[in-house]
Design a protein around this motif. Structure first.
Motif, PDB file in Angstrom:
ATOM      1  N   GLY A 182       0.800  -1.212   0.000  1.00 38.65           N
ATOM      2  CA  GLY A 182       0.000   0.000   0.000  1.00 38.65           C
ATOM      3  C   GLY A 182       0.836   1.267   0.000  1.00 38.65           C
ATOM      4  N   HIS A 183       2.015   1.216   0.592  1.00 42.04           N
ATOM      5  CA  HIS A 183       2.910   2.373   0.553  1.00 42.04           C
ATOM      6  C   HIS A 183       3.420   2.584  -0.877  1.00 42.04           C
ATOM      7  N   THR A 184       3.729   3.839  -1.191  1.00 44.90           N
ATOM      8  CA  THR A 184       4.202   4.177  -2.529  1.00 44.90           C
ATOM      9  C   THR A 184       5.677   4.591  -2.536  1.00 44.90           C
ATOM     10  N   ALA A 185       6.323   4.425  -1.394  1.00 44.25           N
ATOM     11  CA  ALA A 185       7.768   4.662  -1.285  1.00 44.25           C
ATOM     12  C   ALA A 185       8.291   3.778  -0.156  1.00 44.25           C
ATOM     13  N   ALA A 186       9.583   3.802   0.038  1.00 46.41           N
ATOM     14  CA  ALA A 186      10.225   2.896   0.996  1.00 46.41           C
ATOM     15  C   ALA A 186       9.649   3.048   2.399  1.00 46.41           C
ATOM     16  N   ILE A 187       9.538   1.926   3.082  1.00 45.21           N
ATOM     17  CA  ILE A 187       9.097   1.901   4.479  1.00 45.21           C
ATOM     18  C   ILE A 187      10.321   2.120   5.370  1.00 45.21           C
ATOM     19  N   THR A 188      10.200   3.076   6.299  1.00 43.64           N
ATOM     20  CA  THR A 188      11.348   3.477   7.110  1.00 43.64           C
ATOM     21  C   THR A 188      11.289   2.994   8.560  1.00 43.64           C
ATOM     22  N   ASP A 189      10.088   2.738   9.092  1.00 46.63           N
ATOM     23  CA  ASP A 189       9.986   2.298  10.475  1.00 46.63           C
ATOM     24  C   ASP A 189       8.648   1.591  10.692  1.00 46.63           C
ATOM     25  N   ILE A 190       8.587   0.802  11.764  1.00 47.80           N
ATOM     26  CA  ILE A 190       7.401  -0.002  12.051  1.00 47.80           C
ATOM     27  C   ILE A 190       7.231  -0.127  13.564  1.00 47.80           C
ATOM     28  N   CYS A 191       5.995  -0.338  14.011  1.00 46.77           N
ATOM     29  CA  CYS A 191       5.742  -0.612  15.419  1.00 46.77           C
ATOM     30  C   CYS A 191       4.459  -1.429  15.551  1.00 46.77           C
ATOM     31  N   MET A 192       4.334  -2.121  16.682  1.00 52.01           N
ATOM     32  CA  MET A 192       3.196  -2.994  16.944  1.00 52.01           C
ATOM     33  C   MET A 192       2.220  -2.337  17.900  1.00 52.01           C
ATOM     34  N   VAL A 193       0.928  -2.619  17.706  1.00 51.88           N
ATOM     35  CA  VAL A 193      -0.091  -2.206  18.655  1.00 51.88           C
ATOM     36  C   VAL A 193      -0.357  -3.392  19.583  1.00 51.88           C
ATOM     37  N   GLU A 194       0.004  -3.233  20.852  1.00 51.91           N
ATOM     38  CA  GLU A 194      -0.172  -4.274  21.859  1.00 51.91           C
ATOM     39  C   GLU A 194       0.425  -5.606  21.388  1.00 51.91           C
ATOM     40  N   GLY A 196       0.054  -7.171  18.623  1.00 50.61           N
ATOM     41  CA  GLY A 196       0.422  -7.224  17.221  1.00 50.61           C
ATOM     42  C   GLY A 196      -0.681  -7.616  16.254  1.00 50.61           C
ATOM     43  N   ARG A 197      -1.938  -7.610  16.705  1.00 49.01           N
ATOM     44  CA  ARG A 197      -3.011  -7.842  15.734  1.00 49.01           C
ATOM     45  C   ARG A 197      -3.074  -6.693  14.737  1.00 49.01           C
ATOM     46  N   ASN A 198      -2.713  -5.507  15.201  1.00 48.28           N
ATOM     47  CA  ASN A 198      -2.537  -4.346  14.331  1.00 48.28           C
ATOM     48  C   ASN A 198      -1.087  -3.895  14.394  1.00 48.28           C
ATOM     49  N   ILE A 199      -0.593  -3.364  13.280  1.00 50.38           N
ATOM     50  CA  ILE A 199       0.742  -2.781  13.234  1.00 50.38           C
ATOM     51  C   ILE A 199       0.651  -1.417  12.554  1.00 50.38           C
ATOM     52  N   LEU A 234       5.035   4.274  19.379  1.00 50.31           N
ATOM     53  CA  LEU A 234       3.659   4.189  19.868  1.00 50.31           C
ATOM     54  C   LEU A 234       3.657   4.170  21.391  1.00 50.31           C
ATOM     55  N   GLY A 235       2.711   4.890  21.988  1.00 48.12           N
ATOM     56  CA  GLY A 235       2.626   4.917  23.437  1.00 48.12           C
ATOM     57  C   GLY A 235       1.197   5.072  23.909  1.00 48.12           C
ATOM     58  N   ILE A 236       1.024   4.958  25.217  1.00 48.30           N
ATOM     59  CA  ILE A 236      -0.279   5.174  25.842  1.00 48.30           C
ATOM     60  C   ILE A 236      -0.434   6.656  26.128  1.00 48.30           C
ATOM     61  N   GLU A 254      -9.760  -3.433  14.121  1.00 48.74           N
ATOM     62  CA  GLU A 254      -8.887  -2.476  14.809  1.00 48.74           C
ATOM     63  C   GLU A 254      -8.972  -2.735  16.305  1.00 48.74           C
ATOM     64  N   VAL A 255      -7.857  -3.127  16.892  1.00 50.23           N
ATOM     65  CA  VAL A 255      -7.860  -3.604  18.277  1.00 50.23           C
ATOM     66  C   VAL A 255      -6.827  -2.837  19.102  1.00 50.23           C
ATOM     67  N   GLY A 256      -7.244  -2.299  20.240  1.00 51.36           N
ATOM     68  CA  GLY A 256      -6.317  -1.710  21.200  1.00 51.36           C
ATOM     69  C   GLY A 256      -5.808  -0.336  20.865  1.00 51.36           C
ATOM     70  N   THR A 257      -6.489   0.390  19.990  1.00 47.57           N
ATOM     71  CA  THR A 257      -5.995   1.709  19.586  1.00 47.57           C
ATOM     72  C   THR A 257      -6.617   2.861  20.377  1.00 47.57           C
ATOM     73  N   GLY A 258      -7.615   2.579  21.202  1.00 45.54           N
ATOM     74  CA  GLY A 258      -8.394   3.647  21.834  1.00 45.54           C
ATOM     75  C   GLY A 258      -7.581   4.615  22.661  1.00 45.54           C
ATOM     76  N   ASN A 259      -6.578   4.128  23.379  1.00 46.05           N
ATOM     77  CA  ASN A 259      -5.796   5.009  24.254  1.00 46.05           C
ATOM     78  C   ASN A 259      -4.369   5.202  23.754  1.00 46.05           C
ATOM     79  N   LYS A 260      -4.157   4.972  22.461  1.00 48.04           N
ATOM     80  CA  LYS A 260      -2.792   5.030  21.914  1.00 48.04           C
ATOM     81  C   LYS A 260      -2.534   6.330  21.161  1.00 48.04           C
ATOM     82  N   VAL A 261      -1.313   6.811  21.286  1.00 46.51           N
ATOM     83  CA  VAL A 261      -0.847   7.957  20.501  1.00 46.51           C
ATOM     84  C   VAL A 261       0.396   7.531  19.726  1.00 46.51           C
ATOM     85  N   LEU A 262       0.539   8.081  18.534  1.00 48.03           N
ATOM     86  CA  LEU A 262       1.668   7.776  17.660  1.00 48.03           C
ATOM     87  C   LEU A 262       2.508   9.027  17.475  1.00 48.03           C
TER      88      LEU A 262
END
Length: 392
Positions: A182-194, A196-199, A234-236, A254-262
């Motif tokens: 889905g990205h249209t250029a190189a991916i530079t970083d990644i993180c997991m939500v809780e 890892g059902r979502n990233i 990613l953090g709370i 979408e799981v576990g994103t309610g209290n998360k900030v990026l």
């Protein structure tokens, strides 16, 4: 400058010869040490060895201006007497130089003695940190891999890079059952939500995207900028933050994103904070140089590392100005590792002030990535080595 308590920006940098731990184990071995305040001439000295004690510990003396406060087989505590600044230099307890033959640019380790690492030769290896043997080579990316991370399970790996793809791998079999596009250029970083059902991934295309691993689909574009995004964390959310409400009901995937900030750090010097579930931008900061790395320390604080060598600590609630600014080097800050466990280092007068810890080993080569397995820190270096530091 006189001694006493100083702000971090006024504390000098003490530098020690990179192979000090080998040299001072020899009779008449000598290593150089220097102390430098930013913008001033460095003050240089020597540490001399008289060989090893019966317990195998080096016996050393320092020239005027420096003193050795303590020493062990892999650490040495050096004090610059005039400023009162003390550095603890930690030598590696293991150097893995046979895993890769080119610069190691990303790595991640687990408490189960596994490491995933990738080099500029596009070799993505899974290997045992106890013996340094490669068990799997993960093949499938058609371009350079820039990031690799373990899921919390410790047996599944996520990778992304120049081919704009995210791949999910089994560390046990080496198979890749899921590829995300889905990205249209190189991916530079990644993180997991809780778990890892979502990233979340960020890219040179200026977007931060939320993905469902189970459905192998992009759930949302969290952010779209006109600049390269270099890093994310990613953090709370702080409970005083107004996160807002999503315009549409979140997908069931979408799981576990309610209290998360990026947090995302960008090439144009900005840091942006996004409420993940509402997709609302909470704040944006601007710096004088590119932001290479960001890290959420807690719900109250985060830290930023810049291309010009600055490290800045912010309060999440009022981030307009940094609480603390370190600016001791012109070298780019390439990675930041928050470590929850810490041990206060006390001087003889029982005060923990002006004390720094430095991991030694590389000789002028940058460290591109760093990871912690709960016992040891591992670093990925341009000299093709992975170094292991026992910090217990």
């Amino acid at each position: 400058m006189p001694g006493g308590s100083r702000s971090p920006s006024e504390i000098p940098v003490i530098t020690l010869q990179c192979d000090w731990d080998d040299v001072i184990r020899k009779v008449n071995g000598t290593v150089w040490v220097c102390c430098k305040f930013r913008g001033q001439t460095s003050y240089e000295g020597k540490i001399h060895s008289q060989g090893l004690s019966n317990e195998g510990i080096p016996r050393v003396t320092a020239t005027e201006g420096f003193s050795v406060r303590a020493i062990s087989r892999s650490t040495i505590q050096v004090k610059h007497d005039d400023s009162g600044t003390t550095y603890i230099f930690q030598a590696p307890t293991g150097v893995f130089s046979g895993i890769h033959s080119k610069s190691v640019i990303s790595l991640d380790v687990t408490s189960g003695n596994l490491c995933a690492s990738v080099c500029t030769e596009n070799k993505l290896h899974v290997w045992d940190t106890r013996v340094g043997l490669v068990s799997r080579t993960l093949e499938g990316h058609v371009g350079d891999v820039y990031k690799c991370r373990f899921f919390p399970s410790g047996i599944v790996i996520l990778s992304g890079g120049a081919d704009m793809q995210l791949k999910i791998w089994s560390a046990e079999t080496g198979q890749c059952p899921v590829t995300l596009r889905g990205h249209t250029a190189a991916i530079t970083d990644i993180c997991m939500v809780e778990r890892g059902r979502n990233i979340i991934s960020v890219s040179k295309d200026g977007t931060a995207r939320l993905w469902s691993c189970g459905e192998a689909m992009c759930l949302a574009t969290l952010l779209k900028l006109e600049t390269t995004i270099n890093s994310c964390s990613l953090g709370i959310a702080n409970n005083k933050m107004q996160l807002g409400e999503p315009e549409q009901s979140p997908s069931e995937h979408e799981v576990g994103t309610g209290n998360k900030v990026l947090l995302v750090g960008c090439e144009d010097g900005t840091v942006n904070c996004i409420a993940v579930q509402s997709r609302k931008k909470l704040f944006s900061l601007i710096h004088n140089s590119a932001v290479n790395c960001v890290a959420v320390l807690s719900a109250e604080q985060f830290i930023v590392g810049c291309q010009d060598g600055q490290i800045l600590l912010y309060e999440s609630q009022q981030p307009s100005e940094p609480v603390v600014r370190w600016f001791e080097s012109n070298s780019a800050i390439l990675c930041i590792l928050p470590v929850k466990e810490s041990v206060p280092v006390k001087s003889k007068d029982d005060k923990c002030r002006n004390v720094r810890v430095e991991l030694t080993g590389p000789d002028c080569d940058p460290v591109y990535d760093i990871s912690y397995d709960g016992t040891c820190i591992y670093t990925a270096c341009r000299d093709a080595a992975v170094r292991k530091y026992d910090v217990t």
